[in-house]
Write an enzyme that holds these catalytic residues in place. Sequence first.
Site, PDB file in Angstrom:
ATOM      1  N   HIS A  24     -20.204   2.103 -17.313  1.00 19.82           N
ATOM      2  CA  HIS A  24     -21.182   1.904 -18.401  1.00 19.82           C
ATOM      3  C   HIS A  24     -22.530   2.499 -18.008  1.00 19.82           C
ATOM      4  CE1 HIS A  24     -18.418  -1.680 -19.038  1.00 19.82           C
ATOM      5  NE2 HIS A  24     -18.341  -1.055 -20.185  1.00 19.82           N
TER       6      HIS A  24
ATOM      7  N   SER B 174     -13.085  -0.459 -14.529  1.00 20.81           N
ATOM      8  CA  SER B 174     -12.754  -1.168 -15.763  1.00 20.81           C
ATOM      9  C   SER B 174     -13.209  -2.610 -15.591  1.00 20.81           C
ATOM     10  CB  SER B 174     -11.240  -1.148 -15.969  1.00 20.81           C
ATOM     11  OG  SER B 174     -10.854  -2.155 -16.880  1.00 20.81           O
TER      12      SER B 174
ATOM     13  N   MET C 248     -18.449  -3.830 -24.472  1.00 19.91           N
ATOM     14  CA  MET C 248     -18.101  -5.250 -24.593  1.00 19.91           C
ATOM     15  C   MET C 248     -18.689  -6.024 -23.415  1.00 19.91           C
ATOM     16  SD  MET C 248     -14.462  -5.425 -26.478  1.00 19.91           S
ATOM     17  CE  MET C 248     -13.398  -5.144 -25.107  1.00 19.91           C
TER      18      MET C 248
END
Length: 292
Positions: free
Chosen positions: A43, A191, A36
Amino acid sequence: MIAIEQITELRHQLAHLRQERSNEGRISTVGFVPTMGYLHEGHASLIQAAKEQCDIVVLSIFVNPIQFGPNEDLDKYPRDAERDLALAKRLGVDFVFLPTVDSMYPTPTKTKVKVDEVTTLLCGARRPGHFDGVTTVVSKLFNIVQPDYAFFGMKDAQQVAVIQQMVSDLNFPVTIVPCPIIREEDGLALSSRNVYLTEQQRQEALVLSQSLCRIDAWMQSEEVSTVSQLRDRIIQHIETSPLADIDYVEILSFPQLTELGINASLQAHKGQAIIALAVRFGTTRLIDNRIL
Ligand code: PAF
């Protein structure tokens, strides 16, 4: 690196590249990293794993509205496409797919993908409809990208279990590759939502990773040998933070996500159990976990 918004264009480009490579006698595997956006080192580790294992790497960036509940953070979810594209380029991504909400969900959409049982507890119980949104968008993305491998972070361990179940039940021809949780030096799991934390909340949030880290020592001391003893010990540690508001502390089988029984021996479930935590700091809900 090619950035693409249109579904048909991405399909066309991928088919073209696959054909070109096959004409040269090369079989090419496609690795897919769905995200997202607001990319961080977690990531980046998924992209690196995809680069190591696959010939073509596709990254998607799409803040999926249907996996957010009515009172959740869809509108304020952090976004920075420019920075994400620069990082993707640096990491050697071949295609970045940035679809619009209208192209992914032309109204009215009447189909959803729903996985039972593994979605009914942990975050699924607290965020009704969340996993239906995840499995629906991931199915759509798998159909668009047609990857051979798809890379997901174990930070969202329940998401990994749900997607593995979906892939098996619906015979998606893709291998799911779970990748390790990436942490800050002090242990905080990365996060995109960490940006919401104040400095003090961020400091207090370390009780999550600390409690997961201390499990081995607690088990060695032999004071902790059952599921309920470990759960109590973790709760005790998290509650040392005045800012922590516990949503859940659960110890379940993994990846089935079934109850182990409060008196179950931890030793007997080594490698097959997950300790999953969700704790609020102010309005920010953090999750973390560890496979026993
Ligand atoms: O883990 C995420 O970022 C999302 O849930 C995913 C898998 C990209 C689906 O929107």
